[in-house]
Design an enzyme around this catalytic site. Structure first.
Site, PDB file in Angstrom:
ATOM      1  N   ASP A  38      -4.402 -17.445   5.752  1.00 37.95           N
ATOM      2  CA  ASP A  38      -4.187 -16.538   4.619  1.00 37.95           C
ATOM      3  C   ASP A  38      -5.520 -16.209   3.972  1.00 37.95           C
ATOM      4  OD1 ASP A  38      -1.441 -16.535   4.882  1.00 37.95           O
ATOM      5  OD2 ASP A  38      -1.058 -17.924   3.229  1.00 37.95           O
ATOM      6  N   ARG A  87       2.741 -14.313  -8.293  1.00 33.28           N
ATOM      7  CA  ARG A  87       2.195 -13.141  -7.590  1.00 33.28           C
ATOM      8  C   ARG A  87       3.328 -12.189  -7.177  1.00 33.28           C
ATOM      9  NH1 ARG A  87      -1.297 -17.032  -5.620  1.00 33.28           N
ATOM     10  NH2 ARG A  87      -0.257 -17.213  -3.619  1.00 33.28           N
ATOM     11  N   ARG A  88       4.474 -12.772  -6.791  1.00 29.61           N
ATOM     12  CA  ARG A  88       5.612 -11.910  -6.423  1.00 29.61           C
ATOM     13  C   ARG A  88       6.142 -11.178  -7.656  1.00 29.61           C
ATOM     14  NH1 ARG A  88       3.524 -13.889  -2.667  1.00 29.61           N
ATOM     15  NH2 ARG A  88       2.435 -11.938  -2.968  1.00 29.61           N
ATOM     16  N   GLY A 120      -3.240  -6.968  -0.746  1.00 30.84           N
ATOM     17  CA  GLY A 120      -4.003  -7.937  -1.533  1.00 30.84           C
ATOM     18  C   GLY A 120      -3.253  -8.268  -2.805  1.00 30.84           C
ATOM     19  N   ALA A 121      -3.212  -9.551  -3.162  1.00 33.80           N
ATOM     20  CA  ALA A 121      -2.316  -9.998  -4.230  1.00 33.80           C
ATOM     21  C   ALA A 121      -3.028 -10.582  -5.451  1.00 33.80           C
ATOM     22  CB  ALA A 121      -1.346 -11.031  -3.662  1.00 33.80           C
ATOM     23  N   THR A 138       3.385  -5.250   4.954  1.00 35.49           N
ATOM     24  CA  THR A 138       3.679  -4.465   3.750  1.00 35.49           C
ATOM     25  C   THR A 138       5.177  -4.195   3.673  1.00 35.49           C
ATOM     26  OG1 THR A 138       3.180  -2.416   2.553  1.00 35.49           O
ATOM     27  CG2 THR A 138       3.252  -2.241   4.949  1.00 35.49           C
ATOM     28  N   HIS A 139       5.647  -3.965   2.434  1.00 39.81           N
ATOM     29  CA  HIS A 139       7.049  -3.539   2.256  1.00 39.81           C
ATOM     30  C   HIS A 139       7.103  -2.074   1.881  1.00 39.81           C
ATOM     31  CE1 HIS A 139       6.375  -7.714   0.927  1.00 39.81           C
ATOM     32  NE2 HIS A 139       7.350  -7.943   1.767  1.00 39.81           N
ATOM     33  N   GLN A 151      -7.539  -7.720   3.288  1.00 42.98           N
ATOM     34  CA  GLN A 151      -6.835  -7.129   2.143  1.00 42.98           C
ATOM     35  C   GLN A 151      -7.339  -5.707   1.890  1.00 42.98           C
ATOM     36  OE1 GLN A 151      -8.586 -10.384   0.183  1.00 42.98           O
ATOM     37  NE2 GLN A 151      -6.668 -11.325  -0.458  1.00 42.98           N
ATOM     38  N   LYS A 172      -3.470 -21.744   3.866  1.00 40.17           N
ATOM     39  CA  LYS A 172      -4.480 -21.365   2.866  1.00 40.17           C
ATOM     40  C   LYS A 172      -5.584 -22.417   2.891  1.00 40.17           C
ATOM     41  CE  LYS A 172      -1.874 -18.720  -0.478  1.00 40.17           C
ATOM     42  NZ  LYS A 172      -0.738 -18.495   0.437  1.00 40.17           N
ATOM     43  N   ARG A 180      -3.796  -9.663  10.224  1.00 40.38           N
ATOM     44  CA  ARG A 180      -2.761  -9.233   9.269  1.00 40.38           C
ATOM     45  C   ARG A 180      -3.434  -8.370   8.204  1.00 40.38           C
ATOM     46  NH1 ARG A 180      -0.700 -13.926   5.702  1.00 40.38           N
ATOM     47  NH2 ARG A 180       0.378 -14.578   7.589  1.00 40.38           N
TER      48      ARG A 180
HETATM   49  P1  FDA Z   1       3.766  -2.660  -2.962  1.00 39.51           P
HETATM   50  O1  FDA Z   1       3.491  -3.811  -3.847  1.00 39.51           O
HETATM   51  O2  FDA Z   1       3.246  -1.313  -3.327  1.00 39.51           O
HETATM   52  O3  FDA Z   1       5.330  -2.579  -2.754  1.00 39.51           O
HETATM   53  C1  FDA Z   1       5.991  -1.530  -2.057  1.00 39.51           C
HETATM   54  C2  FDA Z   1       7.487  -1.704  -2.234  1.00 39.51           C
HETATM   55  O4  FDA Z   1       7.913  -2.913  -1.614  1.00 39.51           O
HETATM   56  C3  FDA Z   1       7.940  -1.849  -3.677  1.00 39.51           C
HETATM   57  O5  FDA Z   1       8.157  -0.599  -4.282  1.00 39.51           O
HETATM   58  C4  FDA Z   1       9.200  -2.658  -3.517  1.00 39.51           C
HETATM   59  O6  FDA Z   1      10.266  -1.841  -3.086  1.00 39.51           O
HETATM   60  C5  FDA Z   1       8.879  -3.605  -2.402  1.00 39.51           C
HETATM   61  N1  FDA Z   1       8.278  -4.866  -2.897  1.00 39.51           N
HETATM   62  C6  FDA Z   1       6.994  -5.224  -2.800  1.00 39.51           C
HETATM   63  N2  FDA Z   1       6.782  -6.465  -3.313  1.00 39.51           N
HETATM   64  C7  FDA Z   1       7.962  -6.875  -3.759  1.00 39.51           C
HETATM   65  C8  FDA Z   1       8.398  -8.066  -4.377  1.00 39.51           C
HETATM   66  N3  FDA Z   1       7.560  -9.062  -4.655  1.00 39.51           N
HETATM   67  N4  FDA Z   1       9.699  -8.167  -4.706  1.00 39.51           N
HETATM   68  C9  FDA Z   1      10.572  -7.161  -4.433  1.00 39.51           C
HETATM   69  N5  FDA Z   1      10.206  -6.003  -3.830  1.00 39.51           N
HETATM   70  C10 FDA Z   1       8.932  -5.858  -3.507  1.00 39.51           C
HETATM   71  N6  FDA Z   1      -1.821 -11.138  -0.020  1.00 39.51           N
HETATM   72  C11 FDA Z   1      -3.035 -11.745  -0.048  1.00 39.51           C
HETATM   73  O7  FDA Z   1      -3.839 -11.475  -0.940  1.00 39.51           O
HETATM   74  N7  FDA Z   1      -3.366 -12.667   0.930  1.00 39.51           N
HETATM   75  C12 FDA Z   1      -2.512 -12.963   1.951  1.00 39.51           C
HETATM   76  O8  FDA Z   1      -2.849 -13.794   2.805  1.00 39.51           O
HETATM   77  C13 FDA Z   1      -1.253 -12.328   1.984  1.00 39.51           C
HETATM   78  N8  FDA Z   1      -0.356 -12.575   2.965  1.00 39.51           N
HETATM   79  C14 FDA Z   1       0.787 -11.816   3.072  1.00 39.51           C
HETATM   80  C15 FDA Z   1       1.645 -11.966   4.153  1.00 39.51           C
HETATM   81  C16 FDA Z   1       2.723 -11.130   4.306  1.00 39.51           C
HETATM   82  C17 FDA Z   1       3.608 -11.261   5.499  1.00 39.51           C
HETATM   83  C18 FDA Z   1       2.983 -10.101   3.330  1.00 39.51           C
HETATM   84  C19 FDA Z   1       4.132  -9.143   3.485  1.00 39.51           C
HETATM   85  C20 FDA Z   1       2.192  -9.986   2.237  1.00 39.51           C
HETATM   86  C21 FDA Z   1       1.098 -10.840   2.083  1.00 39.51           C
HETATM   87  N9  FDA Z   1       0.273 -10.738   0.963  1.00 39.51           N
HETATM   88  C22 FDA Z   1      -0.933 -11.410   0.957  1.00 39.51           C
HETATM   89  C23 FDA Z   1       0.732  -9.998  -0.244  1.00 39.51           C
HETATM   90  C24 FDA Z   1       0.244  -8.571  -0.243  1.00 39.51           C
HETATM   91  O9  FDA Z   1      -1.141  -8.528  -0.438  1.00 39.51           O
HETATM   92  C25 FDA Z   1       0.936  -7.749  -1.372  1.00 39.51           C
HETATM   93  O10 FDA Z   1       0.625  -8.330  -2.610  1.00 39.51           O
HETATM   94  C26 FDA Z   1       2.435  -7.656  -1.225  1.00 39.51           C
HETATM   95  O11 FDA Z   1       2.829  -7.549   0.102  1.00 39.51           O
HETATM   96  C27 FDA Z   1       2.980  -6.440  -1.966  1.00 39.51           C
HETATM   97  O12 FDA Z   1       2.396  -5.272  -1.466  1.00 39.51           O
HETATM   98  P2  FDA Z   1       3.181  -4.186  -0.573  1.00 39.51           P
HETATM   99  O13 FDA Z   1       2.279  -3.828   0.544  1.00 39.51           O
HETATM  100  O14 FDA Z   1       4.506  -4.684  -0.175  1.00 39.51           O
HETATM  101  O15 FDA Z   1       3.244  -2.903  -1.484  1.00 39.51           O
END
Ligand code: FDA
Length: 306
Positions: A132, A286-287, A186-187, A224-225, A161, A98, A182
C-alpha cells in the site's frame, strides 16, 4: 474543507477514543471491515471468492511506533498466508501490506526485512503481495523498498496515487514488463506543493497515469469506484488491445458491491480490498472523508442508538 476536518480527526486520539468506544461504531465498521480476527478474514474471503471475485486482504494497522507491534503485524501476515493456502483460497486472495505497520517510520531496514518475510510466505502460499502507499513523506522510501524486494519477488505490487504531482513520472518508471501497479486517487490530506487539490485536477491526472499504465507493458490494477474512470479504463483496455487477463479492477469491501459484481460478470478480474483487525479507526475515517453520505449514515446510526 469537509474532507480536511475528517482527515484531521483521523489523527486525533481524543476523537479516536470517542468513536472507538461508541457501541454503534461496530455496526458502521462492519460495512467496511471484514471483522477483527483471521477467521473473519477467511470467512469473507471465501464468500467473495465463491462470488467469482479476487481479494486483497489488509491486516489493519499503520504508523506503528513499537518494535513488538511491527513484529506482531508481520507474524499475523505469515499466519494469514498459511491459513489462506490451507483453505485453498490462494491465488484468489493476495495480501496488501502497509510498511508503516511494519515499523517503516522508525526502522526502515527492519520494515524491509519484515516485508521480505511476508513476500516469501506469499510465494510459498502461491500468491502475491501489494505494498500500500501512505502519505507523501513515505513515497520515496516505499518505492525504494519495493524496488529492492522486486529483485527476488518480481510480482510484488506497487501502489501509485493519482493526486500526487510526481505520479505520472512514477508510472513511466513502473510500467515495464510484468510490473503490477495499483492506481488509486489517494486517500491522505496532502499539501498543494505535492498534490493536486481539486477533484477535476485529480481526475485528469488519474487519466494521464492510466494512459501510461494501460499503454505500457505492466499489469495495471485500476483501483477506483468512480463510474467515469471505470468507463475510461474499459475504453483504454479496448484501445490498447488488452485482454481481460492483463489488467484488473479493484474496489474496497463494502463500496459499490453491485458494480463489483457487474464488472466480474462482464468478464473482468475484480479484486476486493478487504481490511480486518482491531485497528480500524484510521481506515474508517478515510472512508468517511471520501463521502459525505457515509458520515450522514454514521451520524444517523449514532442518533438512532441515542
Ligand atoms: P471518489 O472518491 O471520487 O468516488 C467516486 C464514487 O465512488 C463516489 O461518488 C461514490 O459513489 C463511490 N465511493 C467512493 N468512496 C466511497 C466510500 N468510501 N463509501 C461509499 N462510496 C464511495 N489510497 C491510498 O492513498 N493508498 C492506497 O494504498 C490505497 N489503496 C486502495 C486500494 C483499493 C483497492 C482502492 C479501491 C482504493 C485504495 N485507496 C488507497 C483509496 C483511494 O485512494 C481513494 O481514496 C478511494 O478509492 C476513493 O476514491 P475513488 O477513486 O473511488 O473516487
Amino acid at each position: 474543507m469537509f474532507r480536511s476536518v475528517i482527515l484531521a480527526a483521523a489523527r486525533s486520539s481524543r476523537v479516536e477514543r470517542l468513536v472507538a468506544t461508541a457501541p454503534v461504531s461496530r455496526d458502521v465498521v462492519r460495512r467496511f471491515v471484514a471483522g477483527t480476527s483471521t477467521e473473519d478474514a477467511l470467512r469473507v474471503t471465501r464468500e467473495l471468492a465463491d462470488a467469482g471475485l479476487s481479494i486483497s486482504l489488509d491486516h489493519l494497522g499503520e504508523d506503528t511506533l513499537a518494535p513488538h507491534q511491527a513484529e506482531a503485524t508481520k507474524d499475523e501476515y505469515l499466519r494469514l498466508l498459511k491459513a489462506l493456502s490451507e483453505a485453498e483460497l490462494t491465488p484468489a486472495a493476495e495480501v496488501s501490506v502497509k510498511l508503516s505497520a511494519l515499523g517503516q517510520k522508525f526502522d526502515e531496514k527492519m520494515a524491509a526485512e519484515y516485508a521480505n518475510a511476508i513476500c516469501a510466505a506469499a510465494t510459498e502460499a502461491g500468491t502475491t503481495v501489494t505494498l500500500d502507499m501512505e502519505d507523501h513523506t513515505t513515497t520515496d522510501s516505499t518505492l525504494d523498498i519495493l524496488s529492492g524486494l522486486r529483485r527476488d519477488f518480481p510480482t510484488l505490487g506497487a501502489v501509485l496515487q493519482g493526486y500526487l504531482r510526481r505520479t505520472e513520472q512514477d508510472c513511466q518508471e513502473l510500467s515495464g514488463p510484468g510490473s503490477r501497479v495499483r492506481l488509486c486517487k489517494g486517500a491522505y490530506k496532502e499539501p498543494e506543493t505535492v498534490a493536486y487539490q481539486t477533484r477535476l485536477d485529480v481526475d485528469l491526472s488519474y487519466v494521464r497515469c492510466l494512459n501510461i499504465l494501460m499503454s505500457g507493458e505492466g499489469y495495471p490494477m485500476v483501483a477506483t469506484h468512480d463510474p467515469r474512470l471505470i468507463a475510461i479504463a474499459e475504453d483504454r483496455a479496448k484501445w490498447f488491445d488488452r485482454s481481460p487477463d492483463t489488467f484488473e479492477f479493484q474496489m474496497l469491501y463494502g463500496v459499490r458491491p453491485e458494480e463489483q459484481r457487474r464488472l466480474a460478470e462482464a468478464g473482468h478480474t475484480v479484486r476486493v480490498y478487504v481490511p480486518y483487525g482491531t485497528e480500524w479507526y484510521g481506515y474508517l475515517m478515510r472512508r468517511l472523508a471520501e463521502r459525505p453520505a457515509n458520515v450522514t449514515f454514521f451520524a444517523r446510526a449514532l442518533a438512532t442508538k441515542g
